[in-house]
Write an enzyme that holds these catalytic residues in place. Structure first.
Site, PDB file in Angstrom:
ATOM      1  N   HIS A  37      38.556  -4.900  -3.068  1.00 60.68           N
ATOM      2  CA  HIS A  37      38.642  -6.077  -2.190  1.00 60.68           C
ATOM      3  C   HIS A  37      39.455  -7.192  -2.864  1.00 60.68           C
ATOM      4  O   HIS A  37      40.260  -7.866  -2.218  1.00 60.68           O
ATOM      5  CB  HIS A  37      37.243  -6.633  -1.892  1.00 60.68           C
ATOM      6  CG  HIS A  37      36.323  -5.691  -1.162  1.00 60.68           C
ATOM      7  ND1 HIS A  37      35.185  -5.188  -1.727  1.00 60.68           N
ATOM      8  CD2 HIS A  37      36.384  -5.183   0.096  1.00 60.68           C
ATOM      9  CE1 HIS A  37      34.557  -4.415  -0.844  1.00 60.68           C
ATOM     10  NE2 HIS A  37      35.269  -4.389   0.260  1.00 60.68           N
ATOM     11  N   GLN A 150      44.210   1.169   2.107  1.00 60.31           N
ATOM     12  CA  GLN A 150      44.550   2.565   2.393  1.00 60.31           C
ATOM     13  C   GLN A 150      43.353   3.489   2.189  1.00 60.31           C
ATOM     14  O   GLN A 150      43.300   4.596   2.728  1.00 60.31           O
ATOM     15  CB  GLN A 150      45.702   3.002   1.482  1.00 60.31           C
ATOM     16  CG  GLN A 150      46.257   4.367   1.852  1.00 60.31           C
ATOM     17  CD  GLN A 150      46.860   5.104   0.686  1.00 60.31           C
ATOM     18  OE1 GLN A 150      47.715   4.541  -0.014  1.00 60.31           O
ATOM     19  NE2 GLN A 150      46.454   6.343   0.455  1.00 60.31           N
TER      20      GLN A 150
HETATM   21  P1  AMP Z   1      34.804  -2.833   3.524  1.00 63.05           P
HETATM   22  O1  AMP Z   1      34.140  -4.028   2.918  1.00 63.05           O
HETATM   23  O2  AMP Z   1      34.380  -1.529   2.927  1.00 63.05           O
HETATM   24  O3  AMP Z   1      34.783  -2.842   5.024  1.00 63.05           O
HETATM   25  O4  AMP Z   1      36.329  -2.959   3.124  1.00 63.05           O
HETATM   26  C1  AMP Z   1      37.069  -4.107   3.419  1.00 63.05           C
HETATM   27  C2  AMP Z   1      38.524  -3.798   3.177  1.00 63.05           C
HETATM   28  O5  AMP Z   1      38.703  -3.440   1.801  1.00 63.05           O
HETATM   29  C3  AMP Z   1      39.035  -2.613   4.007  1.00 63.05           C
HETATM   30  O6  AMP Z   1      40.340  -2.916   4.465  1.00 63.05           O
HETATM   31  C4  AMP Z   1      39.034  -1.488   3.016  1.00 63.05           C
HETATM   32  O7  AMP Z   1      39.976  -0.479   3.323  1.00 63.05           O
HETATM   33  C5  AMP Z   1      39.405  -2.212   1.735  1.00 63.05           C
HETATM   34  N1  AMP Z   1      38.972  -1.436   0.569  1.00 63.05           N
HETATM   35  C6  AMP Z   1      37.774  -0.839   0.388  1.00 63.05           C
HETATM   36  N2  AMP Z   1      37.760  -0.162  -0.774  1.00 63.05           N
HETATM   37  C7  AMP Z   1      38.981  -0.315  -1.333  1.00 63.05           C
HETATM   38  C8  AMP Z   1      39.594   0.137  -2.538  1.00 63.05           C
HETATM   39  N3  AMP Z   1      38.948   0.915  -3.401  1.00 63.05           N
HETATM   40  N4  AMP Z   1      40.867  -0.241  -2.801  1.00 63.05           N
HETATM   41  C9  AMP Z   1      41.546  -1.033  -1.924  1.00 63.05           C
HETATM   42  N5  AMP Z   1      41.033  -1.497  -0.768  1.00 63.05           N
HETATM   43  C10 AMP Z   1      39.764  -1.145  -0.478  1.00 63.05           C
END
Ligand code: AMP
Length: 285
Positions: A37, A150
């Site tokens: 994030h 991604q």
């Molecule tokens: P989430 O809080 O899981 O809904 O994720 C929020 C955003 O962070 C989404 O756009 C995810 O794709 C991105 N995200 C989650 N994990 C990763 C990661 N390991 N690397 C890069 N972006 C991420």
């Protein structure tokens, strides 16, 4: 960093305090923030003039109630980290703020086959729920640029489709997946894994790498079988492991070198569901 609970306050602030020529960037999250994030926030800081992060654990995108109940929440830590990263604003909407319209069921986004394959197949209703939340955020925040990861490859396609359906002119920036040192894709759900489980879970990425290395010479279906056998012998339960064309997510059984492809996987380690993917460049031009 200014923290808002209501969209109208954020809108008022932007209208009065942010030069309309400035580019507004939005990073939507469900909190329990990790370096993945943070990389989105950093990308947003670099590319936009005003960085807004949202934290909302969206019940509509959970098809499993236990998963929702156990979703990690670390708000205090998240706020501290966002301040350190010099995020400009954080919006923390309540359920009522996100979904003021009581007729939630009536809405349906025409996502086509994206809704029924891979994540869509195993998590019915998931992407409709994602679209409900993202549409509301896009309408209320009205960003110029949206930053997503991604790591959630199919979600990136769904959001691209949503932006088209909404007829919005929003730049979509897809940021690379950040990983632990052992290769495990960072995820909020990793907080539910023990140290040993994190080691075991790193075999997910190893399997993707294994397939990627061999796919131009060996048959994908054989590689898939070998990878699944290996993962299951380590205690993982594979929900799917598929190969697709990266531009439209058409599922295929062979890598032809003419297109960029992507291998996508979802697997359970005990109760925790993990997803990951790996792009494979095209070799023929
Ligand atoms: P989430 O809080 O899981 O809904 O994720 C929020 C955003 O962070 C989404 O756009 C995810 O794709 C991105 N995200 C989650 N994990 C990763 C990661 N390991 N690397 C890069 N972006 C991420």
């Amino acid at each position: 960093m200014i923290i808002f609970n209501h969209f109208k306050d954020l809108q008022f602030y932007i209208k009065n305090e942010v030069n309309p020529k400035k580019k507004i960037g939005l990073v939507p999250t469900m909190g329990a923030l990790h370096e993945g994030h943070f990389s989105l926030i950093e990308n947003c800081n670099n590319k936009a003039d005003f960085t807004i992060c949202s934290i909302f654990v969206n019940p509509l995108q959970f098809n499993n109630e236990e998963d929702f109940k156990k979703y990690p929440q670390t708000l205090e830590r998240d706020i501290k980290a966002l301040k350190q990263l010099e995020c400009d604003a954080l919006i923390l909407p309540s359920f009522e703020e996100m979904y003021p319209d009581k007729n939630l069921e009536k809405k349906h986004y025409a996502l086509g086959y994206l809704e029924n394959i891979l994540e869509g197949k195993f998590r019915p209703g998931h992407f409709q729920g994602v679209c409900m939340a993202v549409e509301r955020l896009l309408l209320m925040v009205d960003p110029d640029i949206l930053f997503i990861g991604q790591k959630d490859f199919q979600q990136c396609m769904v959001i691209k489709k949503l932006i088209n359906l909404m007829g919005k002119n929003i730049e979509l920036v897809i940021c690379p997946t950040l990983r632990e040192q052992n290769g495990l894709a960072m995820s909020s759900r990793n907080l539910r894994l023990s140290k040993e489980e994190k080691e075991t879970a790193s075999s997910i990425n190893q399997s993707l790498q294994f397939i990627k290395e061999k796919i131009s010479t060996l048959n994908f279906l054989q590689l898939k079988e070998e990878a699944i056998d290996n993962l299951e012998s380590l205690g993982l339960q594979v929900e799917y492991l598929e190969l697709a064309k990266a531009d439209d997510l058409e599922l295929v059984t062979n890598y032809d070198g003419n297109h960029q492809h992507v291998i996508l996987i979802a697997a359970y380690l005990n109760e925790v569901r993990l997803i990951d993917n790996q792009l494979i460049a095209k070799t023929k031009y």
